[in-house]
Design an enzyme around this catalytic site. Structure first.
Site, PDB file in Angstrom:
ATOM      1  N   ASP A  60       0.815  -1.222   0.000  1.00 55.52           N
ATOM      2  CA  ASP A  60       0.000   0.000   0.000  1.00 55.52           C
ATOM      3  C   ASP A  60       0.849   1.273   0.000  1.00 55.52           C
ATOM      4  O   ASP A  60       0.374   2.332  -0.370  1.00 55.52           O
ATOM      5  CB  ASP A  60      -1.038   0.002   1.145  1.00 55.52           C
ATOM      6  CG  ASP A  60      -0.429  -0.201   2.519  1.00 55.52           C
ATOM      7  OD1 ASP A  60       0.799  -0.353   2.610  1.00 55.52           O
ATOM      8  OD2 ASP A  60      -1.195  -0.207   3.498  1.00 55.52           O
ATOM      9  N   ARG A  61       2.115   1.156   0.376  1.00 56.07           N
ATOM     10  CA  ARG A  61       2.972   2.343   0.368  1.00 56.07           C
ATOM     11  C   ARG A  61       3.798   2.405  -0.915  1.00 56.07           C
ATOM     12  O   ARG A  61       4.075   1.373  -1.527  1.00 56.07           O
ATOM     13  CB  ARG A  61       3.947   2.317   1.546  1.00 56.07           C
ATOM     14  CG  ARG A  61       3.273   2.388   2.877  1.00 56.07           C
ATOM     15  CD  ARG A  61       4.287   2.461   3.984  1.00 56.07           C
ATOM     16  NE  ARG A  61       3.633   2.603   5.274  1.00 56.07           N
ATOM     17  CZ  ARG A  61       4.171   3.168   6.334  1.00 56.07           C
ATOM     18  NH1 ARG A  61       5.403   3.637   6.265  1.00 56.07           N
ATOM     19  NH2 ARG A  61       3.522   3.263   7.463  1.00 56.07           N
TER      20      ARG A  61
END
Ligand code: G16
Length: 578
Positions: free
Chosen positions: A308-309
């Protein structure tokens, strides 16, 4: 498959006091999950019990993890307990692996009542590392810590509080211990249980395909293919850091968009991420930064363990600060077909994120929301149709297509901008600063600090900055003079449900708009992580290209002096500087 119905057992257990979810779920050392009897079972039962039996019975839930050590063991337990708790169908990623954004996408696609994500995100993995478990609700978003709520209104009913309360009083859990699921075969497996519930089904799915399909409807894949493999293609280097993103990067960027196989590195998910921190920042993704410095590649990106990053780099390792990244995407939003169709309803950033996005919002007359740290605050705004694009300083960027931040989405957003503007990453950023001015930003992270010392420091700091006498105080460092205009502990009133969240970070705001912010992280697993964020706006064209560490040095000095951070924690410097 064995035809005899599977036994459903209820086993006695005793509660643990420490299962309160943090910023993004329950994160602990693997050894905690392994050595404390039924530690995982207790939390999983608390999740299932937090859902009304009527909603749970026959429902669909999604399960996936970032492949770290203990992932498979945990999934077996989660499946056995789902069956015993009346869940009708589980949709699980192939080999139990699914990126966090893909879980969000799959929950929405299957209209599931929620999902369980097994990840400790960017924290190290392996036997000695961290494990984590979080619950996402039907909108595809995670439930997180409800710290500092006003005590009135929906907060009392919040799912996360229910999970925590149940975990503190739990006495038994339900399980089908003989149930064995095959995670390695894309398949639909059905199990008969010796209870009143209907047959229990497990579907092992190709989450990469569902996720890729979603992206095809967001971006112009033909234009991206031309950018990556056409006549004048650019060269990219993507680092999956041995996390969950390898298969997604390979399938989407290499196989579909035509980037050569060697443009994606560290693509085999490993249980210990190769012994590294799967954290896409300048410290932990240093190898990629070094490769990019060589000048061979035009664009670079890295992802964290659960995908997600993201970290974006330009040629020669030009670093795109995440606070700038979301602002640049906002300023170029119509390079992305999705936004051409949906329009832009609003922008948001977490409070410690620099105000670069605010400048774009102001110029384009689009609403800007400043939320506490934690993606779920964005999710609320998205569900209410108030928010389209958002980002955080902690390398999170995303939009309202799902309810998690989305690393690969951010990469494709940037590539779309490169394709439209036909400029380098560095030129795009520099143009942006020339147009909007620049918010210099830095973050100092002090990891694994003594918990008591950190809490005491924050308490004393709060007392001090909230004193009337602190207001108006002047700080001189070299030629620079700063005067305090406002100091508080950030408080947020959710514009959707009116919920008040207090204690979201200590802020010192100076008369020129510069800010110093102090927070304790909610994602660490050992001791405390103290975060100090500094943001200062500059529009003088002669200064906007300067080194942030030089520009912000006076504010760093003030931040350390005011808090006595080094003296109080025994540290001489931060673990990570962004
Ligand atoms: C989580 C949250 C983010 C937050 C980040 C850092 O990300 O989803 O919203 O910004 O933690 O939080 P903290 O400063 O409390 O450590 P992730 O990628 O760890 O799930």
């Amino acid at each position: 498959m064995d035809d005899s119905p599977l036994q459903v057992l209820t086993r006695p257990t005793a509660p643990y006091p420490d299962q309160r979810p943090g910023t993004s779920g329950l994160r602990k050392k693997v050894s905690v999950f392994q050595s404390k009897k039924d530690y995982l079972q207790n939390f999983v039962q608390s999740i299932y019990s937090s859902i009304d039996l009527l909603d749970r019975q026959g429902s669909t839930m999604v399960v996936g993890g970032d492949g770290r050590y203990f992932n498979q063991t945990a999934i077996e337990v989660i499946v056995q307990m789902a069956a015993a708790n009346g869940v009708g169908r589980l949709v699980i990623g192939h080999h139990g692996i699914m990126s966090t954004p893909a879980v969000s996408c799959v929950i929405r696609k299957y209209k599931a009542i929620g999902g369980i994500v097994l990840t400790a995100s960017h924290n190290p993995g392996g036997r000695e590392g961290d494990f984590g478990i979080k619950f996402n609700t039907a909108n595809g978003g995670a439930v997180t810590r409800e710290e500092g709520t006003g005590g009135k209104g929906p907060a009392q009913d919040a799912v996360t509080n229910r999970i925590f309360q149940i975990s503190r009083t739990i006495e038994e859990y339900a399980i089908c211990p003989e149930l064995r699921v095959d995670l390695a075969t894309l398949s639909k497996q059905t199990f008969d249980l010796e209870n009143k519930f209907k047959p229990f089904t497990v579907e092992i799915v190709d989450s990469v395909e569902s996720y890729a399909n979603m992206l095809r409807n967001i971006f112009d894949f033909a234009a991206l293919k031309e950018l990556l493999s056409g006549e004048n293609h650019i060269k990219i280097q993507l680092d999956a850091m041995h996390g969950v993103m390898g298969p997604y990067v390979k399938r989407i960027l290499c196989e579909e968009l035509g980037s050569p196989a060697n443009s994606a590195i560290n693509c085999v998910p490993l249980q210990d991420f190769g012994g590294q921190h799967p954290d896409p920042n300048l410290t932990y993704a240093a190898d990629l930064v070094e490769t990019m410095r060589g000048g061979q590649y035009d664009f670079g990106a890295a992802f964290d363990g659960d995908g997600d990053r993201n970290m974006i780099l330009g040629k020669h390792g030009f670093f795109v600060n995440p606070s700038d990244s979301v602002a640049v995407i906002a300023a170029n939003v119509f390079s992305i077909p999705y936004f051409q169709h949906t329009g832009v309803r609003g922008y948001a950033r977490s409070m410690p994120t620099s105000a670069a996005l605010d400048n774009v919002a102001r110029a384009t007359k689009i609403e800007l929301y400043e939320t506490p740290t934690g993606w779920k605050f964005f999710g609320n705004l998205m569900d209410a149709g108030k928010l389209s694009l958002c980002g955080e300083e902690s390398f999170g960027t995303g939009a309202d297509h799902i309810r998690e931040k989305d690393g690969l989405w951010a990469v494709l957003a940037w590539l779309s901008i490169l394709a439209t503007r036909e400029q380098s990453v560095e030129d795009i950023i520099k143009d942006h600063w020339q147009t909007f001015g620049r918010n210099f930003f830095t973050k100092y992270d002090y990891e694994e600090v003594d918990l008591d010392a950190a809490i005491q420091m924050m308490e004393d700091l709060e007392l001090m900055i909230l004193e009337k006498a602190f207001m108006g105080q002047r700080f001189a460092v070299g030629e620079k003079l700063y005067q305090v205009e406002k100091a508080d502990n950030f408080e947020y009133t959710d514009p959707v449900d009116g919920r008040i969240c207090r204690n979201q970070g200590l802020r010192i705001i100076f008369t020129d708009g510069s800010r110093i912010i102090y927070r304790l992280s909610g994602t660490g697993s050992v001791g405390a992580t103290v975060r100090v964020y500094i943001d200062s706006y500059e529009k003088d064209p002669d200064k906007i290209f300067r080194d942030p560490q030089v520009m912000l040095a006076p504010l760093v000095t003030i931040a350390l002096k005011v808090s006595q951070l080094h003296e109080r924690t025994g540290r001489s410097g931060p673990s990570v500087i962004t």
